[in-house]
Scaffold this motif. Structure first.
Motif, PDB file in Angstrom:
ATOM      1  N   ASP A  10       0.820  -1.305  -0.180  1.00  0.00           N
ATOM      2  CA  ASP A  10       0.136   0.028   0.102  1.00  0.00           C
ATOM      3  C   ASP A  10       0.723   1.098  -0.174  1.00  0.00           C
ATOM      4  N   ARG A  68       4.006  -2.177  -6.100  1.00  0.00           N
ATOM      5  CA  ARG A  68       3.192  -3.438  -5.822  1.00  0.00           C
ATOM      6  C   ARG A  68       3.857  -4.633  -6.834  1.00  0.00           C
ATOM      7  N   SER A  90      -5.481  -5.476  -5.430  1.00  0.00           N
ATOM      8  CA  SER A  90      -5.263  -3.873  -5.460  1.00  0.00           C
ATOM      9  C   SER A  90      -5.111  -3.544  -6.780  1.00  0.00           C
ATOM     10  N   ARG A 136      -3.194   4.825  -7.302  1.00  0.00           N
ATOM     11  CA  ARG A 136      -4.039   4.042  -6.397  1.00  0.00           C
ATOM     12  C   ARG A 136      -5.475   5.067  -6.285  1.00  0.00           C
ATOM     13  N   THR A 144      -5.674   0.127   9.073  1.00  0.00           N
ATOM     14  CA  THR A 144      -6.642  -0.543   8.253  1.00  0.00           C
ATOM     15  C   THR A 144      -7.657  -1.447   9.119  1.00  0.00           C
ATOM     16  N   SER A 146      -5.082  -3.117  -0.454  1.00  0.00           N
ATOM     17  CA  SER A 146      -4.005  -4.228  -0.143  1.00  0.00           C
ATOM     18  C   SER A 146      -3.829  -4.899   1.384  1.00  0.00           C
ATOM     19  N   THR A 147      -3.847  -3.944   2.330  1.00  0.00           N
ATOM     20  CA  THR A 147      -3.840  -4.623   3.474  1.00  0.00           C
ATOM     21  C   THR A 147      -5.283  -5.164   4.085  1.00  0.00           C
TER      22      THR A 147
END
Length: 513
Positions: A82, A86, A133, A202, A290, A444-445
């Motif tokens: 994140d 990536r 993601s 993102r 998160t 992502s998390t």
């Protein structure tokens, strides 16, 4: 002008073909992920013979050895994804898991093979959540379920390829060659991923380009907080405490397994597992921002536990069916490779694509369609699995004597396609829903936290459960004990269906656009 340039990326409308190229590469990587993950299922018979393993020990090798590191390390790697590239993380992950797969072919003992499988899990921990993601940032919201379903094609493709290639190589050249060949293949693909896939902006597909830029005060606090430092807020003591608790718990679990003779009392193995357990506590502290955004939401728990319940059967049955076919259908290793790879490929592709397409269409009537689609699918899967495993009985209702073996295998193949497809119908809808219960910078998390629950229960428990139950029932049912073990596992599908029905009632409230 500057904001327009910042929003330009490979995800924009000017290059629609590129996003599908990226999706194809991600599918290839995910396919290799499952080749290396699932190849152990088709190699069950030669591995058990080589190292003298019981079904229960093989369940540990196929489940806990892989899932323990795969699930826990996914959180810190996704947290990193994140914040940094990536694509770089996925490239390194692919190289690591492929290298350890090749090393599995050089293992000289159960303990060495156990450690190599843990290494495969270390690599694969960085391969899935960042990919989710990336897909979310290459495709707009109304196409995400289908795009994620397309990405999930890597599961049936990888399962089929791992079963077919691994089984045929093992039958002809031995199980060691099978591990080495598929591992080297992944090492060759890693540079292609790094050199041809770009890391997009993102959340770039979540914002309409003509919309006015929101003032700083309008930015959700949870999204802004994702960049907050981990330390320095008075929680270092909790991090250390949780790490020590995880370390102690890991040592106790591994010591109990070694004491019971399920794994060798290897000090290096115990030390490594204890260190890994400490990562669990630290990981949750790293991901606490998160976690604070998704864990309070009922939908997250219902989606995660529902998917995990289905995965107990999904991963467990997929790992044990090759051995079931050899024991109960009297197939050779080569015959099983062709037979089961066909089931996994055809049924899996139809189920994954159908699940994503149906959920995208039904979602126009409400977000609850995303979990409702697989909830219904799981209710149908359980009886279909049982019927497929009893094709001689079904044919016997029409033909005296239960028909020929070819007729029995043909009927079983056709019925197995139904639950194999329905079993995977959750992937597109549920992963798309998880992407929408957290802000874009946290995806992502959030996916990694979701996968922690799904894989710790699905892979570790599922693979081990059927082996443990098979050994437990062996004194009564002999070689058919695995059949009865699979029967008992069908209850997890009913549990999954109930949980996802619950998620269909809460998801609209927890949804983040």
């Amino acid at each position: 002008m500057a904001s327009d340039q910042a929003s330009a990326s490979p995800t924009s409308g000017e290059r629609p073909g590129y996003r599908f190229y990226v999706l194809a590469i991600l599918i290839l990587v995910y396919m290799l992920n499952f080749v290396d993950r699932q190849i152990i299922g088709i190699l069950a018979a030669p591995l058990k013979a080589e190292f003298g393993m019981s079904d229960q020990q093989f369940g540990l090798l196929g489940g806990i050895a892989f899932a323990s590191v795969y699930s826990t390390l996914a959180i810190p790697l996704a947290w990193l994804a994140d914040r940094v590239s990536r694509v770089w993380i996925m490239t390194g992950a692919l190289a690591v898991w492929s290298g350890f797969t090749a090393l599995c072919g050089m293992a000289g003992s159960f303990g060495q093979l156990f450690l190599c499988r843990m290494g495969v899990g270390v690599g694969e921990a960085g391969g899935v959540a960042p990919a989710y993601s990336l897909v979310a940032d290459y495709f707009p919201p109304h196409q995400r379920a289908r795009a994620l379903a397309g990405f999930a094609f890597g599961i049936p493709l990888g399962t089929a390829a791992g079963t077919l290639v691994g089984g045929l190589l093992a039958a002809e050249y031995g199980w060691r060659t099978a591990f080495i060949v598929v591992g080297v293949l992944g090492l060759l693909v890693a540079p292609l991923l790094r050199l041809t896939v770009k890391d997009p902006k993102r959340g770039g597909m979540d914002v309409v380009k003509t919309a006015p830029v929101a003032p700083p005060a309008a930015i959700p606090a949870s999204a802004a907080a994702v960049a907050a430092p981990v330390a320095g807020d008075g929680r270092l003591g909790k991090t250390v405490a949780l790490g020590l608790m995880g370390l102690a718990a890991g040592l106790l679990v591994l010591a109990a397994l070694a004491w019971g003779g399920l794994i060798p009392a290897n000090p290096l193995l115990l030390m490594f597992a204890g260190l890994l357990a400490g990562v669990i506590g630290v990981s949750f502290m790293i991901a606490r921002v998160t976690a604070s955004a998704v864990l309070p939401k009922p939908s997250f728990w219902l989606l995660a536990l529902g998917a995990a319940s289905s995965s107990v059967c999904g991963y467990g049955v997929a790992g044990w069916l090759p051995l079931f076919f050899m024991r109960s259908f009297d197939l050779t290793l080569a015959q099983t490779s062709w037979y089961y790879s066909g089931i996994a490929l055809i049924g899996g592709i139809l189920g994954i694509w159908g699940g994503g397409m149906v959920a995208d269409k039904l979602s126009k009537r409400g977000k609850g369609a995303y979990p409702l689609t697989p909830a219904i699918a799981f209710l149908i899967s359980a009886p279909c699995f049982i019927l497929a495993m009893n094709s001689p009985w079904l044919i016997g209702l029409v033909l005296p004597g239960g028909g020929s073996q070819v007729q029995q295998l043909t009927l079983a193949f056709l019925i197995f396609l139904i639950p194999t497809g329905l079993n995977l119908a959750w992937l597109g809808p549920i992963t798309a829903a998880v992407q929408h219960i957290a802000p874009a910078p946290m995806r992502s998390t959030a996916s990694a936290i979701f996968l922690l629950f799904n894989n710790l229960l699905g892979i570790a428990v599922g693979f081990y459960y059927f082996g443990w139950m098979s050994d437990l029932l062996a004194p009564r049912f002999g070689d058919e004990s695995l059949r009865w073990a699979i029967y008992t596992g069908m209850g997890f599908y009913l549990m999954a269906s109930a949980l996802l029905f619950g998620a269909s009632r809460t998801l609209q409230k927890d949804w983040v656009d």
